[in-house]
Design a protein around this motif. Structure first.
Motif, PDB file in Angstrom:
ATOM      1  N   ARG A   1       4.474   2.107  13.575  1.00 55.52           N
ATOM      2  CA  ARG A   1       3.560   2.195  12.546  1.00 55.52           C
ATOM      3  C   ARG A   1       3.615   2.262  11.080  1.00 55.52           C
ATOM      4  O   ARG A   1       4.739   2.596  10.725  1.00 55.52           O
ATOM      5  CB  ARG A   1       2.670   3.566  12.894  1.00 55.52           C
ATOM      6  N   TRP A   2       2.794   1.668  10.459  1.00 55.83           N
ATOM      7  CA  TRP A   2       2.810   1.826   8.918  1.00 55.83           C
ATOM      8  C   TRP A   2       2.226   3.135   8.454  1.00 55.83           C
ATOM      9  O   TRP A   2       1.050   3.410   8.745  1.00 55.83           O
ATOM     10  CB  TRP A   2       2.013   0.564   8.259  1.00 55.83           C
ATOM     11  N   ILE A   3       3.006   3.985   7.930  1.00 56.15           N
ATOM     12  CA  ILE A   3       2.645   5.408   7.386  1.00 56.15           C
ATOM     13  C   ILE A   3       2.803   5.353   5.869  1.00 56.15           C
ATOM     14  O   ILE A   3       3.882   5.162   5.209  1.00 56.15           O
ATOM     15  CB  ILE A   3       3.468   6.306   8.221  1.00 56.15           C
ATOM     16  N   PRO A   4       1.794   6.080   5.302  1.00 53.41           N
ATOM     17  CA  PRO A   4       1.938   6.183   3.974  1.00 53.41           C
ATOM     18  C   PRO A   4       3.274   7.111   3.463  1.00 53.41           C
ATOM     19  O   PRO A   4       3.601   8.077   4.002  1.00 53.41           O
ATOM     20  CB  PRO A   4       0.864   6.947   3.464  1.00 53.41           C
ATOM     21  N   LEU A   5       3.738   6.757   2.525  1.00 50.27           N
ATOM     22  CA  LEU A   5       5.264   7.248   2.083  1.00 50.27           C
ATOM     23  C   LEU A   5       4.892   8.893   1.749  1.00 50.27           C
ATOM     24  O   LEU A   5       5.619   9.609   2.181  1.00 50.27           O
ATOM     25  CB  LEU A   5       5.522   6.828   0.782  1.00 50.27           C
ATOM     26  N   THR A   6       3.526   9.173   1.175  1.00 47.05           N
ATOM     27  CA  THR A   6       3.554  10.761   1.013  1.00 47.05           C
ATOM     28  C   THR A   6       3.376  11.246   2.440  1.00 47.05           C
ATOM     29  O   THR A   6       3.723  12.607   2.634  1.00 47.05           O
ATOM     30  CB  THR A   6       2.332  10.775   0.228  1.00 47.05           C
TER      31      THR A   6
ATOM     32  N   ARG B   1       0.851  -1.174   0.015  1.00 50.46           N
ATOM     33  CA  ARG B   1      -0.013   0.001   0.081  1.00 50.46           C
ATOM     34  C   ARG B   1       1.153   1.205   0.152  1.00 50.46           C
ATOM     35  O   ARG B   1       0.258   2.542   0.140  1.00 50.46           O
ATOM     36  CB  ARG B   1      -0.971  -0.064   1.124  1.00 50.46           C
ATOM     37  N   ARG B   2       2.090   1.191  -0.278  1.00 51.16           N
ATOM     38  CA  ARG B   2       3.206   2.439  -0.279  1.00 51.16           C
ATOM     39  C   ARG B   2       3.167   2.877   1.086  1.00 51.16           C
ATOM     40  O   ARG B   2       3.299   4.082   1.113  1.00 51.16           O
ATOM     41  CB  ARG B   2       2.917   3.274  -1.339  1.00 51.16           C
ATOM     42  N   GLU B   3       3.115   2.038   2.289  1.00 50.74           N
ATOM     43  CA  GLU B   3       3.223   2.468   3.376  1.00 50.74           C
ATOM     44  C   GLU B   3       4.775   2.195   4.240  1.00 50.74           C
ATOM     45  O   GLU B   3       5.069   1.023   3.790  1.00 50.74           O
ATOM     46  CB  GLU B   3       2.180   2.019   4.382  1.00 50.74           C
ATOM     47  N   VAL B   4       5.232   2.916   4.831  1.00 51.89           N
ATOM     48  CA  VAL B   4       6.454   2.848   5.478  1.00 51.89           C
ATOM     49  C   VAL B   4       6.297   2.412   6.847  1.00 51.89           C
ATOM     50  O   VAL B   4       5.587   3.187   7.712  1.00 51.89           O
ATOM     51  CB  VAL B   4       7.305   4.159   5.510  1.00 51.89           C
TER      52      VAL B   4
ATOM     53  N   GLU C   1       5.464  14.634   4.473  1.00 45.59           N
ATOM     54  CA  GLU C   1       4.773  15.584   4.965  1.00 45.59           C
ATOM     55  C   GLU C   1       5.369  15.846   6.574  1.00 45.59           C
ATOM     56  O   GLU C   1       5.301  16.903   7.226  1.00 45.59           O
ATOM     57  CB  GLU C   1       3.216  15.718   5.092  1.00 45.59           C
ATOM     58  N   MET C   2       5.897  14.606   7.124  1.00 46.54           N
ATOM     59  CA  MET C   2       6.249  14.708   8.476  1.00 46.54           C
ATOM     60  C   MET C   2       7.541  15.342   8.535  1.00 46.54           C
ATOM     61  O   MET C   2       7.725  15.659   9.349  1.00 46.54           O
ATOM     62  CB  MET C   2       6.058  13.101   9.005  1.00 46.54           C
TER      63      MET C   2
END
Length: 179
Positions: A145-150, A54-57, A154-155
């Motif tokens: 956590r799994w966080i969207p790459l985009t 899902r393109r999450e990091v 922003e982070m």
């Protein structure tokens, strides 16, 4: 193009252990100016940007007492002496998060602050990971956590991700996914 180099006259170890070698180095510039520079040498570090379908990091939320801030980072750590770097990077992911990377691919290597610090950084890209029975190290992270790459980009903009390795890895992964 001619190259002028600095002349190193001497190096004196101030302190040394398995995590750091701190020394002073007496330097002379090409124009004859002399000065003493502190130099810190640290072991090679290996980090992994784990990216799911899902393109999450996979990121860890942790307190860094040196800057006295809570920040999000990639899992990673020191490479043991003769350890394979990719193996070390995968080991750190599992120890710190409980997730085992499916694949390991070298992403980028860099030095974070070459004016004073010698600390080779190796970042790997893992495509996918499996949750294991390994409990994450409670000393490493408050949250995982799994966080969207985009969202990770922003982070960075908001100052929630400040570590050089994580910033470099997120932007490198983003550039690769744009191709």
């Amino acid at each position: 193009m001619s190259r002028t180099q600095w002349t190193i006259h001497s190096e004196h170890v101030v302190d040394e252990n398995r995590h750091i070698r701190l020394s002073t180095v007496d330097i002379e510039l090409p124009d004859g100016v002399k000065f003493t520079q502190y130099v810190a040498r640290l072991p090679r570090c290996a980090m992994t940007l784990v990216l799911n379908d899902r393109r999450e990091v996979l990121l860890m939320y942790r307190h860094r007492f040196i800057i006295d801030r809570w920040v999000w980072e990639l899992p990673g750590g020191y490479v043991d002496h003769a350890e394979d770097i990719a193996v070390a990077a995968a080991r750190e992911v599992e120890e710190e998060t409980g997730w085992r990377p499916n694949t390991m691919e070298h992403l980028v290597a860099f030095q974070p602050s070459i004016g004073t610090l010698d600390q080779p950084q190796e970042i790997y890209l893992a495509r996918g990971a499996e949750l294991t029975d390994t409990a994450p190290d409670i000393n490493e992270a408050e949250d995982i956590r799994w966080i969207p790459l985009t969202e990770a980009v922003e982070m960075i903009d908001r100052g929630e991700i400040v570590g050089a390795a994580t910033v470099v890895a997120v932007y490198r992964a983003l550039s690769l996914s744009a191709r």
